[in-house]
Motif scaffolding. Sequence first.
Motif, PDB file in Angstrom:
ATOM      1  N   ASN A  27       0.837  -1.209   0.000  1.00 59.10           N
ATOM      2  CA  ASN A  27       0.000   0.000   0.000  1.00 59.10           C
ATOM      3  C   ASN A  27       0.868   1.252   0.000  1.00 59.10           C
ATOM      4  O   ASN A  27       0.546   2.243  -0.667  1.00 59.10           O
ATOM      5  CB  ASN A  27      -0.944   0.023   1.207  1.00 59.10           C
ATOM      6  N   LEU A  28       1.969   1.222   0.747  1.00 59.58           N
ATOM      7  CA  LEU A  28       2.887   2.358   0.778  1.00 59.58           C
ATOM      8  C   LEU A  28       3.532   2.540  -0.593  1.00 59.58           C
ATOM      9  O   LEU A  28       3.626   3.667  -1.103  1.00 59.58           O
ATOM     10  CB  LEU A  28       3.957   2.145   1.856  1.00 59.58           C
ATOM     11  N   LYS A  29       3.946   1.438  -1.210  1.00 56.68           N
ATOM     12  CA  LYS A  29       4.565   1.512  -2.540  1.00 56.68           C
ATOM     13  C   LYS A  29       3.575   2.039  -3.584  1.00 56.68           C
ATOM     14  O   LYS A  29       3.941   2.826  -4.450  1.00 56.68           O
ATOM     15  CB  LYS A  29       5.109   0.142  -2.952  1.00 56.68           C
ATOM     16  N   THR A  30       2.317   1.636  -3.488  1.00 51.80           N
ATOM     17  CA  THR A  30       1.287   2.133  -4.408  1.00 51.80           C
ATOM     18  C   THR A  30       1.088   3.630  -4.210  1.00 51.80           C
ATOM     19  O   THR A  30       0.981   4.384  -5.181  1.00 51.80           O
ATOM     20  CB  THR A  30      -0.045   1.377  -4.186  1.00 51.80           C
ATOM     21  N   LEU A  31       1.059   4.076  -2.951  1.00 48.63           N
ATOM     22  CA  LEU A  31       0.920   5.501  -2.667  1.00 48.63           C
ATOM     23  C   LEU A  31       2.091   6.276  -3.269  1.00 48.63           C
ATOM     24  O   LEU A  31       1.896   7.326  -3.892  1.00 48.63           O
ATOM     25  CB  LEU A  31       0.816   5.752  -1.159  1.00 48.63           C
ATOM     26  N   GLU A  37       3.320   9.945  -9.991  1.00 40.32           N
ATOM     27  CA  GLU A  37       2.503  10.209 -11.171  1.00 40.32           C
ATOM     28  C   GLU A  37       1.769  11.544 -11.029  1.00 40.32           C
ATOM     29  O   GLU A  37       1.694  12.328 -11.976  1.00 40.32           O
ATOM     30  CB  GLU A  37       1.507   9.071 -11.400  1.00 40.32           C
ATOM     31  N   THR A  38       1.248  11.815  -9.847  1.00 36.15           N
ATOM     32  CA  THR A  38       0.543  13.076  -9.580  1.00 36.15           C
ATOM     33  C   THR A  38       1.496  14.263  -9.696  1.00 36.15           C
ATOM     34  O   THR A  38       1.171  15.270 -10.330  1.00 36.15           O
ATOM     35  CB  THR A  38      -0.091  13.030  -8.177  1.00 36.15           C
ATOM     36  N   MET A  39       2.675  14.137  -9.102  1.00 33.75           N
ATOM     37  CA  MET A  39       3.662  15.216  -9.134  1.00 33.75           C
ATOM     38  C   MET A  39       4.098  15.510 -10.564  1.00 33.75           C
ATOM     39  O   MET A  39       4.161  16.665 -10.979  1.00 33.75           O
ATOM     40  CB  MET A  39       4.872  14.835  -8.272  1.00 33.75           C
ATOM     41  N   TYR A  40       4.410  14.469 -11.345  1.00 34.76           N
ATOM     42  CA  TYR A  40       4.846  14.679 -12.727  1.00 34.76           C
ATOM     43  C   TYR A  40       3.728  15.310 -13.561  1.00 34.76           C
ATOM     44  O   TYR A  40       3.981  16.205 -14.365  1.00 34.76           O
ATOM     45  CB  TYR A  40       5.291  13.364 -13.371  1.00 34.76           C
ATOM     46  N   ALA A  41       2.489  14.863 -13.368  1.00 41.52           N
ATOM     47  CA  ALA A  41       1.362  15.406 -14.129  1.00 41.52           C
ATOM     48  C   ALA A  41       1.163  16.889 -13.830  1.00 41.52           C
ATOM     49  O   ALA A  41       0.722  17.650 -14.692  1.00 41.52           O
ATOM     50  CB  ALA A  41       0.086  14.628 -13.820  1.00 41.52           C
ATOM     51  N   ALA A  42       1.502  17.303 -12.599  1.00 42.84           N
ATOM     52  CA  ALA A  42       1.338  18.704 -12.192  1.00 42.84           C
ATOM     53  C   ALA A  42       2.614  19.525 -12.439  1.00 42.84           C
ATOM     54  O   ALA A  42       2.671  20.693 -12.074  1.00 42.84           O
ATOM     55  CB  ALA A  42       0.951  18.773 -10.720  1.00 42.84           C
ATOM     56  N   GLY A  46       8.433  18.144  -6.095  1.00 44.59           N
ATOM     57  CA  GLY A  46       8.313  17.516  -4.792  1.00 44.59           C
ATOM     58  C   GLY A  46       6.854  17.438  -4.388  1.00 44.59           C
ATOM     59  O   GLY A  46       6.036  18.253  -4.829  1.00 44.59           O
ATOM     60  N   LEU A  47       6.520  16.432  -3.586  1.00 44.72           N
ATOM     61  CA  LEU A  47       5.146  16.265  -3.132  1.00 44.72           C
ATOM     62  C   LEU A  47       5.154  15.508  -1.812  1.00 44.72           C
ATOM     63  O   LEU A  47       5.816  14.469  -1.693  1.00 44.72           O
ATOM     64  CB  LEU A  47       4.332  15.489  -4.180  1.00 44.72           C
ATOM     65  N   ALA A  48       4.423  16.032  -0.837  1.00 47.14           N
ATOM     66  CA  ALA A  48       4.261  15.354   0.448  1.00 47.14           C
ATOM     67  C   ALA A  48       2.933  14.604   0.437  1.00 47.14           C
ATOM     68  O   ALA A  48       1.965  15.033  -0.201  1.00 47.14           O
ATOM     69  CB  ALA A  48       4.286  16.377   1.585  1.00 47.14           C
ATOM     70  N   ALA A  49       2.873  13.491   1.159  1.00 51.22           N
ATOM     71  CA  ALA A  49       1.666  12.661   1.170  1.00 51.22           C
ATOM     72  C   ALA A  49       0.429  13.446   1.612  1.00 51.22           C
ATOM     73  O   ALA A  49      -0.656  13.237   1.083  1.00 51.22           O
ATOM     74  CB  ALA A  49       1.879  11.437   2.067  1.00 51.22           C
ATOM     75  N   ILE A  50       0.587  14.372   2.550  1.00 56.43           N
ATOM     76  CA  ILE A  50      -0.566  15.150   3.018  1.00 56.43           C
ATOM     77  C   ILE A  50      -1.176  15.965   1.882  1.00 56.43           C
ATOM     78  O   ILE A  50      -2.379  16.246   1.886  1.00 56.43           O
ATOM     79  CB  ILE A  50      -0.188  16.058   4.215  1.00 56.43           C
ATOM     80  N   LEU A 136      11.685   2.612   1.208  1.00 57.98           N
ATOM     81  CA  LEU A 136      10.435   1.845   1.170  1.00 57.98           C
ATOM     82  C   LEU A 136      10.526   0.480   1.847  1.00 57.98           C
ATOM     83  O   LEU A 136       9.507  -0.161   2.087  1.00 57.98           O
ATOM     84  CB  LEU A 136       9.963   1.671  -0.277  1.00 57.98           C
ATOM     85  N   GLU A 137      11.740   0.041   2.148  1.00 53.22           N
ATOM     86  CA  GLU A 137      11.908  -1.222   2.879  1.00 53.22           C
ATOM     87  C   GLU A 137      12.111  -0.972   4.368  1.00 53.22           C
ATOM     88  O   GLU A 137      12.248  -1.915   5.140  1.00 53.22           O
ATOM     89  CB  GLU A 137      13.102  -2.016   2.314  1.00 53.22           C
ATOM     90  N   GLY A 138      12.201   0.284   4.774  1.00 52.24           N
ATOM     91  CA  GLY A 138      12.407   0.608   6.176  1.00 52.24           C
ATOM     92  C   GLY A 138      13.857   0.809   6.561  1.00 52.24           C
ATOM     93  O   GLY A 138      14.164   1.047   7.738  1.00 52.24           O
TER      94      GLY A 138
END
Length: 187
Positions: A27-31, A37-42, A46-50, A136-138
């Motif tokens: 789920n974290l990797k999907t996010l 994808e969202t950042m590149y489209a915009a 940089g993009l924070a999860a919030i 992503l692996e901690g």
Amino acid sequence: MAIREILEAPDPRLKVVSSPVETFDDNLKTLVDDMFETMYAAHGIGLAAIQVGEPIRLLVIDLQEEDPDAEPVPCDHDGHAHTHQPIINDPRVFVNPEILNPSDDTKSYQEGCLSVPDIYADVERPSKCRVRWQDLEGNTHEEEMDGMLAVCIQHEMDHLNGILFIDHLSRLKRSMALKKLQKARAA
């Protein structure tokens, strides 16, 4: 992968202090994939999860520099035929980042933000900082950062603490920026 909605000021969710990531799973990797994808489209760097409504301590950065040694490539992404230098992507993921030892010397950069569209202002920040984060692996990493990467990581980490770049401005400049944003939305 999916493009997610980017929250825009004055959405109160942007003022939430994000919680640490405790589960390193698919789920974290999907996010993360969705955030890139969202950042590149915009057309962001940089993009924070919030900013996509997920109040966790996660951010992605890609400074996307042009490759000066590559041959220009024809394109028509905006409907007009022209050439451009190929972009070197360097996507980076920072889970539970923390700033250690910010430098005393500061530098002013003109900043913008996907959550405060079309508003730009000079913000003074430490010119260097040491950052500790997990992948992503901690696994834990540390790196000394400067230049645009230091600015970007500090800007995105502000989001994790409920701070927008316009919060660094004087009350008058912040008020003017928010009025400009409202006016642009109404148009």
